[in-house]
Write a protein that holds these residues in place. Structure first.
Motif, PDB file in Angstrom:
ATOM      1  N   ALA A 142       0.833  -1.207   0.000  1.00  0.00           N
ATOM      2  CA  ALA A 142       0.000   0.000   0.000  1.00  0.00           C
ATOM      3  C   ALA A 142       0.869   1.258   0.000  1.00  0.00           C
ATOM      4  O   ALA A 142       0.580   2.215  -0.717  1.00  0.00           O
ATOM      5  N   ALA A 143       1.934   1.244   0.781  1.00  0.00           N
ATOM      6  CA  ALA A 143       2.845   2.387   0.811  1.00  0.00           C
ATOM      7  C   ALA A 143       3.495   2.596  -0.547  1.00  0.00           C
ATOM      8  O   ALA A 143       3.657   3.728  -1.002  1.00  0.00           O
ATOM      9  N   ARG A 144       3.845   1.499  -1.202  1.00  0.00           N
ATOM     10  CA  ARG A 144       4.414   1.588  -2.561  1.00  0.00           C
ATOM     11  C   ARG A 144       3.374   2.192  -3.510  1.00  0.00           C
ATOM     12  O   ARG A 144       3.685   3.106  -4.280  1.00  0.00           O
ATOM     13  N   MET A 145       2.143   1.713  -3.435  1.00  0.00           N
ATOM     14  CA  MET A 145       1.072   2.213  -4.311  1.00  0.00           C
ATOM     15  C   MET A 145       0.804   3.698  -4.077  1.00  0.00           C
ATOM     16  O   MET A 145       0.559   4.443  -5.026  1.00  0.00           O
ATOM     17  N   ALA A 146       0.854   4.117  -2.818  1.00  0.00           N
ATOM     18  CA  ALA A 146       0.540   5.505  -2.468  1.00  0.00           C
ATOM     19  C   ALA A 146       1.743   6.438  -2.634  1.00  0.00           C
ATOM     20  O   ALA A 146       1.596   7.653  -2.525  1.00  0.00           O
ATOM     21  N   GLY A 147       2.919   5.874  -2.855  1.00  0.00           N
ATOM     22  CA  GLY A 147       4.114   6.700  -2.971  1.00  0.00           C
ATOM     23  C   GLY A 147       4.521   7.332  -1.649  1.00  0.00           C
ATOM     24  O   GLY A 147       5.041   8.451  -1.615  1.00  0.00           O
ATOM     25  N   THR A 148       4.283   6.630  -0.568  1.00  0.00           N
ATOM     26  CA  THR A 148       4.602   7.147   0.764  1.00  0.00           C
ATOM     27  C   THR A 148       6.107   7.381   0.879  1.00  0.00           C
ATOM     28  O   THR A 148       6.893   6.468   0.657  1.00  0.00           O
ATOM     29  N   PRO A 149       6.511   8.613   1.223  1.00  0.00           N
ATOM     30  CA  PRO A 149       7.937   8.953   1.180  1.00  0.00           C
ATOM     31  C   PRO A 149       8.784   8.414   2.328  1.00  0.00           C
ATOM     32  O   PRO A 149      10.002   8.302   2.196  1.00  0.00           O
ATOM     33  N   ARG A 150       8.169   8.095   3.470  1.00  0.00           N
ATOM     34  CA  ARG A 150       8.927   7.586   4.620  1.00  0.00           C
ATOM     35  C   ARG A 150       8.116   6.498   5.298  1.00  0.00           C
ATOM     36  O   ARG A 150       6.922   6.683   5.562  1.00  0.00           O
ATOM     37  N   ILE A 151       8.782   5.394   5.610  1.00  0.00           N
ATOM     38  CA  ILE A 151       8.097   4.255   6.212  1.00  0.00           C
ATOM     39  C   ILE A 151       8.954   3.715   7.350  1.00  0.00           C
ATOM     40  O   ILE A 151      10.152   3.491   7.179  1.00  0.00           O
ATOM     41  N   ALA A 152       8.328   3.502   8.497  1.00  0.00           N
ATOM     42  CA  ALA A 152       8.998   2.845   9.617  1.00  0.00           C
ATOM     43  C   ALA A 152       8.256   1.538   9.894  1.00  0.00           C
ATOM     44  O   ALA A 152       7.019   1.530   9.995  1.00  0.00           O
ATOM     45  N   TYR A 153       8.998   0.466   9.983  1.00  0.00           N
ATOM     46  CA  TYR A 153       8.422  -0.840  10.319  1.00  0.00           C
ATOM     47  C   TYR A 153       8.922  -1.231  11.702  1.00  0.00           C
ATOM     48  O   TYR A 153      10.123  -1.214  11.972  1.00  0.00           O
ATOM     49  N   VAL A 154       8.009  -1.569  12.596  1.00  0.00           N
ATOM     50  CA  VAL A 154       8.374  -1.977  13.950  1.00  0.00           C
ATOM     51  C   VAL A 154       8.511  -3.489  13.986  1.00  0.00           C
ATOM     52  O   VAL A 154       7.527  -4.222  13.888  1.00  0.00           O
ATOM     53  N   SER A 155       9.734  -3.929  14.107  1.00  0.00           N
ATOM     54  CA  SER A 155      10.071  -5.349  14.195  1.00  0.00           C
ATOM     55  C   SER A 155      10.329  -5.683  15.665  1.00  0.00           C
ATOM     56  O   SER A 155       9.632  -5.169  16.546  1.00  0.00           O
ATOM     57  N   THR A 156      11.314  -6.507  15.935  1.00  0.00           N
ATOM     58  CA  THR A 156      11.675  -6.886  17.297  1.00  0.00           C
ATOM     59  C   THR A 156      13.087  -7.453  17.296  1.00  0.00           C
ATOM     60  O   THR A 156      13.519  -8.036  16.290  1.00  0.00           O
ATOM     61  N   VAL A 157      13.800  -7.297  18.411  1.00  0.00           N
ATOM     62  CA  VAL A 157      15.110  -7.940  18.507  1.00  0.00           C
ATOM     63  C   VAL A 157      14.946  -9.454  18.534  1.00  0.00           C
ATOM     64  O   VAL A 157      15.906 -10.186  18.303  1.00  0.00           O
ATOM     65  N   GLY A 158      13.726  -9.917  18.774  1.00  0.00           N
ATOM     66  CA  GLY A 158      13.465 -11.353  18.786  1.00  0.00           C
ATOM     67  C   GLY A 158      13.769 -12.034  17.467  1.00  0.00           C
ATOM     68  O   GLY A 158      13.944 -13.259  17.424  1.00  0.00           O
ATOM     69  N   ILE A 159      13.857 -11.272  16.384  1.00  0.00           N
ATOM     70  CA  ILE A 159      14.148 -11.900  15.086  1.00  0.00           C
ATOM     71  C   ILE A 159      15.555 -12.484  15.035  1.00  0.00           C
ATOM     72  O   ILE A 159      15.856 -13.298  14.183  1.00  0.00           O
ATOM     73  N   PHE A 160      16.408 -12.091  15.992  1.00  0.00           N
ATOM     74  CA  PHE A 160      17.765 -12.645  16.034  1.00  0.00           C
ATOM     75  C   PHE A 160      17.782 -14.079  16.557  1.00  0.00           C
ATOM     76  O   PHE A 160      18.738 -14.813  16.336  1.00  0.00           O
ATOM     77  N   GLY A 161      16.730 -14.478  17.281  1.00  0.00           N
ATOM     78  CA  GLY A 161      16.709 -15.814  17.854  1.00  0.00           C
ATOM     79  C   GLY A 161      17.698 -15.925  19.004  1.00  0.00           C
ATOM     80  O   GLY A 161      18.099 -14.928  19.603  1.00  0.00           O
ATOM     81  N   ASP A 162      18.104 -17.141  19.298  1.00  0.00           N
ATOM     82  CA  ASP A 162      19.058 -17.400  20.374  1.00  0.00           C
ATOM     83  C   ASP A 162      20.466 -17.126  19.856  1.00  0.00           C
ATOM     84  O   ASP A 162      20.991 -17.868  19.030  1.00  0.00           O
ATOM     85  N   THR A 163      21.064 -16.063  20.348  1.00  0.00           N
ATOM     86  CA  THR A 163      22.429 -15.707  19.918  1.00  0.00           C
ATOM     87  C   THR A 163      23.476 -16.352  20.815  1.00  0.00           C
ATOM     88  O   THR A 163      24.665 -16.078  20.669  1.00  0.00           O
ATOM     89  N   HIS A 164      23.025 -17.189  21.748  1.00  0.00           N
ATOM     90  CA  HIS A 164      23.922 -17.909  22.665  1.00  0.00           C
ATOM     91  C   HIS A 164      24.823 -16.945  23.428  1.00  0.00           C
ATOM     92  O   HIS A 164      26.018 -17.190  23.602  1.00  0.00           O
ATOM     93  N   GLY A 165      24.231 -15.817  23.862  1.00  0.00           N
ATOM     94  CA  GLY A 165      24.944 -14.846  24.670  1.00  0.00           C
ATOM     95  C   GLY A 165      25.760 -13.833  23.888  1.00  0.00           C
ATOM     96  O   GLY A 165      26.287 -12.887  24.461  1.00  0.00           O
ATOM     97  N   ARG A 166      25.850 -14.020  22.620  1.00  0.00           N
ATOM     98  CA  ARG A 166      26.627 -13.099  21.785  1.00  0.00           C
ATOM     99  C   ARG A 166      25.838 -11.811  21.567  1.00  0.00           C
ATOM    100  O   ARG A 166      24.656 -11.854  21.233  1.00  0.00           O
ATOM    101  N   GLU A 167      26.488 -10.657  21.752  1.00  0.00           N
ATOM    102  CA  GLU A 167      25.849  -9.379  21.441  1.00  0.00           C
ATOM    103  C   GLU A 167      25.926  -9.183  19.936  1.00  0.00           C
ATOM    104  O   GLU A 167      26.998  -9.315  19.345  1.00  0.00           O
ATOM    105  N   VAL A 168      24.775  -8.887  19.329  1.00  0.00           N
ATOM    106  CA  VAL A 168      24.720  -8.767  17.878  1.00  0.00           C
ATOM    107  C   VAL A 168      24.145  -7.417  17.489  1.00  0.00           C
ATOM    108  O   VAL A 168      23.519  -6.735  18.291  1.00  0.00           O
ATOM    109  N   ASP A 169      24.349  -7.050  16.229  1.00  0.00           N
ATOM    110  CA  ASP A 169      23.745  -5.835  15.697  1.00  0.00           C
ATOM    111  C   ASP A 169      22.876  -6.205  14.498  1.00  0.00           C
ATOM    112  O   ASP A 169      22.653  -7.381  14.216  1.00  0.00           O
TER     113      ASP A 169
END
Length: 166
Positions: free
Chosen positions: A92-119
């Motif tokens: 929809a944003a593509r169709m409307a030509g929306t100039p700025r988009i923020a998507y709220v994800s989560t750090v949970g997408i990293f899964g179990d990093t086994h204690g490793r700090e990740v970016d």
């Protein structure tokens, strides 16, 4: 929700006008006000979402479903709420030509990093499995947002670490 409601209150406090697509306007009274238009939407139709984005300066996609311990029968609805909605909102944003988009994800997408700090450059191996269907759907929705970025859509991704509320 906690994140979307907070975002709306902050935008209104700085003087912005917000069009909030909500499942049920009657249940969104906490964000209702003179600078907030509450629009009933189940986010199932990209064209309808695009119509609500017409002329918008930006879009914040913070919609989703968080539940754990759901039945096998409830999994398709969660998939649609997290992955399908992200696909439709970004289309929809593509169709409307929306100039700025923020998507709220989560750090949970990293899964179990086994204690490793990740970016944000870290990638989990999906072959390691997922803790829940929520975990998998948020991971897949994040992939949808990354693909949109790769295609040139002006998306930034926020990854909150913890959301806590009453």
């Amino acid at each position: 929700g906690f994140i979307g409601g907070s975002i709306v209150r902050q935008l209104v406090a700085r003087g912005d006008h917000v069009v909030a697509l909500v499942r049920d306007p009657a249940k969104a009274s906490a964000i209702a006000g003179p600078n907030v238009d509450l629009v009933a939407s189940d986010l199932s139709d990209a064209a309808a979402i695009a119509a609500n984005l017409a002329g918008a300066d930006g879009l914040i996609h913070a919609a989703g479903s968080y539940r754990v311990g759901i039945t096998e029968a409830d999994r398709p609805a969660m998939w649609d709420a997290n992955v399908g909605t992200t696909e439709r909102v970004l289309e929809a944003a593509r169709m409307a030509g929306t100039p700025r988009i923020a998507y709220v994800s989560t750090v949970g997408i990293f899964g179990d990093t086994h204690g490793r700090e990740v970016d944000e450059t870290y990638r989990r191996d999906p072959a390691d499995g997922f803790l829940s269907i929520y975990d998998e759907t948020k991971f897949r929705a994040h992939e949808v947002a990354e693909a949109a970025i790769a295609e040139g859509l002006p998306v930034v991704i926020a990854q909150p670490g913890q959301v806590y509320g009453p």
